[in-house]
Design an enzyme around this catalytic site. Structure first.
Site, PDB file in Angstrom:
ATOM      1  N   SER A   1     -20.004   7.163  -0.414  1.00  0.00           N
ATOM      2  CA  SER A   1     -21.318   7.361   0.193  1.00  0.00           C
ATOM      3  C   SER A   1     -21.614   6.407   1.345  1.00  0.00           C
ATOM      4  O   SER A   1     -22.620   6.576   2.038  1.00  0.00           O
ATOM      5  CB  SER A   1     -22.412   7.196  -0.877  1.00  0.00           C
TER       6      SER A   1
ATOM      7  N   HIS B   1     -25.375  -1.101  -1.679  1.00  0.00           N
ATOM      8  CA  HIS B   1     -26.488  -1.046  -2.620  1.00  0.00           C
ATOM      9  C   HIS B   1     -27.186  -2.397  -2.751  1.00  0.00           C
ATOM     10  O   HIS B   1     -26.543  -3.453  -2.730  1.00  0.00           O
ATOM     11  CB  HIS B   1     -25.990  -0.612  -4.001  1.00  0.00           C
TER      12      HIS B   1
ATOM     13  N   SER C   1     -18.695   2.311  -8.140  1.00  0.00           N
ATOM     14  CA  SER C   1     -19.925   1.838  -7.506  1.00  0.00           C
ATOM     15  C   SER C   1     -20.567   0.749  -8.366  1.00  0.00           C
ATOM     16  O   SER C   1     -20.637   0.893  -9.594  1.00  0.00           O
ATOM     17  CB  SER C   1     -20.899   3.011  -7.342  1.00  0.00           C
TER      18      SER C   1
ATOM     19  N   LYS D   1     -25.546   7.091 -10.138  1.00  0.00           N
ATOM     20  CA  LYS D   1     -26.733   6.963  -9.301  1.00  0.00           C
ATOM     21  C   LYS D   1     -27.237   8.302  -8.801  1.00  0.00           C
ATOM     22  O   LYS D   1     -28.292   8.376  -8.163  1.00  0.00           O
ATOM     23  CB  LYS D   1     -26.433   6.022  -8.125  1.00  0.00           C
TER      24      LYS D   1
ATOM     25  N   GLU E   1       0.849  -1.191   0.000  1.00  0.00           N
ATOM     26  CA  GLU E   1       0.000   0.000   0.000  1.00  0.00           C
ATOM     27  C   GLU E   1       0.884   1.240   0.000  1.00  0.00           C
ATOM     28  O   GLU E   1       1.745   1.398   0.856  1.00  0.00           O
ATOM     29  CB  GLU E   1      -0.911  -0.005   1.230  1.00  0.00           C
TER      30      GLU E   1
ATOM     31  N   ILE F   1     -13.227  -0.646 -10.329  1.00  0.00           N
ATOM     32  CA  ILE F   1     -14.122  -0.963  -9.214  1.00  0.00           C
ATOM     33  C   ILE F   1     -14.751   0.340  -8.712  1.00  0.00           C
ATOM     34  O   ILE F   1     -14.402   0.870  -7.654  1.00  0.00           O
ATOM     35  CB  ILE F   1     -13.380  -1.698  -8.082  1.00  0.00           C
TER      36      ILE F   1
END
Length: 477
Positions: free
Chosen positions: A45, A49, A333, A249, A31, A331
């Site tokens: 967010s 989902h 939403s 969305k 990382e 990758i």
């Protein structure tokens, strides 16, 4: 040599490490930042989902529904804040009502349970502050919210507890194919592995291009948000969407698991990791959200932030393997929702490529974090008697104690910055945003990490809090 080396420790990299740690496999994680969950995972967010949005037959559709089901179980086992709040998609016109029918049919095809279309009055009976202009709503009871950074941390910590090795501040600079697998050049030296997993988020195309011919391009999209005080946290009880459009969305209004209200995002193309907020972007978010919930008191905003999504031209998750190199790219939403199912898929790709998967007999799949403010008075008194540090409140807004910070500092992945402490125990997450507790957190970090206070950073490497020369310390100029 590692059996599998994962590049990136956002939610997908952490989930892959967690899934691989179930087996007797040598797993390493590289990382580039000084903490896990320090990219898109910490700035989204926080929605799990339901799965009605992806087109049937796509990886997004398949892995969203599986992932959100796994998330409920994982959050319970790993003590991650989670709330099954359900969601609405609002329709304001007859045309949008037809869109709800399309979304429901799509969700039914994807296997989303419990979907239903409500009238505007029915939706308002469940969430009274929805706009009077709402004509209908798609209700998805399996949608949920979580703490995304703690979800990622919990998966990574569990992987580390089961033998995975995490290398922070280790940026990949080059990749070479070898006879036995792969040689990865980094800012902290070279690493070798039989298999590689590219979970580098916004930088996944650059990492792929180090190992193979160009195959896809990340097209970063920035989303800006408002985070409102807990005084607004009960404004709605469900996650509220508008009908999706070509930009995604759309702007949502949602409670958070910490009791706040989150509003956003917009969608704007950017270069790289540009997480600046803009007056125009935030004005768009505010104006659009008020269409759904006209009563939102934006004067209660305690923070604005932005995150960058790793969109590509392919409009689906890119999960593929060749020569022992596995991409987990694009990758966007519903990446948070799908993460544990993406990890299962990646592990299967590795198994098909020749990685032997022998179950680890001593695999540990549990985690617990002390949350002092959630304890009863008797439990608090007992804890303080055993460890007095739990009796010293550091963050007044969130009632976070020194004992909780020390517990994090002695955990599997200790925090290295003020914001890393915030992501673990919520110190600085409240109304004053660290105005009171920030200096105390710096003091504790310096003491426990044996550093000078001027060496403590706010968040990522280079985000110094103190500049200039201090007596007995170093200088940042």
């Amino acid at each position: 040599m590692y059996d599998v080396l994962i590049i990136g420790c956002g939610i997908v990299g952490a989930a892959a490490a967690f899934e691989l740690s179930k087996y007797q496999v040598r797993v390493g994680i590289l990382e580039k930042e000084n903490d896990v969950a320090n990219g898109t995972t910490k700035a989204n967010s926080a929605i799990l989902h339901a799965g009605y949005d992806p087109l049937p037959g796509t990886l997004m559709a398949r892995l969203n529904v599986r992932g959100v089901a796994l998330a409920r179980e994982l959050c319970q086992k790993l003590d991650v804040p989670y709330r099954a709040c359900g969601s609405f998609v609002l329709a304001f016109t007859p045309e949008e009502c037809a869109t709800l029918d399309t979304l429901k049919a799509r969700g039914d095809a994807n296997g989303v349970p419990g979907l239903g279309i409500l009238t505007g009055d029915q939706a308002r009976s469940m969430d009274p502050q929805l706009s009077d202009q709402v004509q209908a709503a798609l209700y998805a009871p399996t949608a949920a919210i979580c703490s995304p950074w703690e979800y990622c941390l919990a998966l990574a910590e569990t992987a580390v507890r089961n033998g995975a090795r995490l290398h922070l501040e280790t940026e990949v600079t080059g990749i070479e194919k070898t006879g036995g697998g792969w040689l990865v050049h980094t800012s902290q030296g070279d690493f070798s592995a039989r298999y590689l997993v590219n979970a580098a988020g916004v930088h996944a195309d650059a990492v792929h291009d180090m190992a193979a011919p160009h195959a896809f391009t990340i097209r970063p999209s920035r989303g800006e948000y408002y985070l409102l005080d807990k005084a607004e946290g009960s404004r709605v009880s469900h996650t509220i969407f508008q009908c999706p459009n070509r930009n995604g969305k759309g702007v949502l209004v949602s409670p958070t698991v910490h009791g706040n209200l989150i509003v956003g995002p917009n969608a704007a193309p950017v270069e790289g990791d540009d997480t600046a907020t803009t007056a125009a972007g935030l004005d768009f978010v505010r104006t659009t959200a008020l269409k759904s919930v006209p009563s939102i008191a934006f004067g209660q905003c305690i923070r604005n932030f932005a995150g960058v999504r790793a969109n590509t031209e392919i409009h689906d998750f890119i999960l593929q393997e060749k020569d022992g190199f596995v991409d987990a790219a694009g990758i966007c939403s519903p990446g948070l929702s799908a993460a544990p199912a993406i990890a299962e898929y990646l592990v299967q790709l590795l198994n098909d490529a020749g990685l032997a998967l022998e179950p680890r007999p001593d695999f540990v799949c549990e985690r617990h974090r002390t949350r002092f403010k959630e304890l009863s008075p008797a439990q608090r008194a007992d804890l303080v008697a055993k460890e007095p540090a739990f009796g010293r409140v550091i963050c007044r807004c969130e009632t976070v104690t020194e004992g909780e910070i020390l517990e994090a500092l002695h955990g599997p992945i200790p925090p290295r910055s003020v914001d890393a402490v915030k992501r673990r125990v919520n110190a600085g997450m409240g109304r004053c945003q660290g105005g009171f507790c920030g200096p105390r957190v710096v003091e504790i970090l310096a003491r426990e990490l044996h550093l000078h206070p001027e060496d403590i950073q706010q968040d990522k490497k280079g985000t110094w809090l103190l500049w200039g020369e201090t007596k007995g310390g170093s200088a940042h100029v």
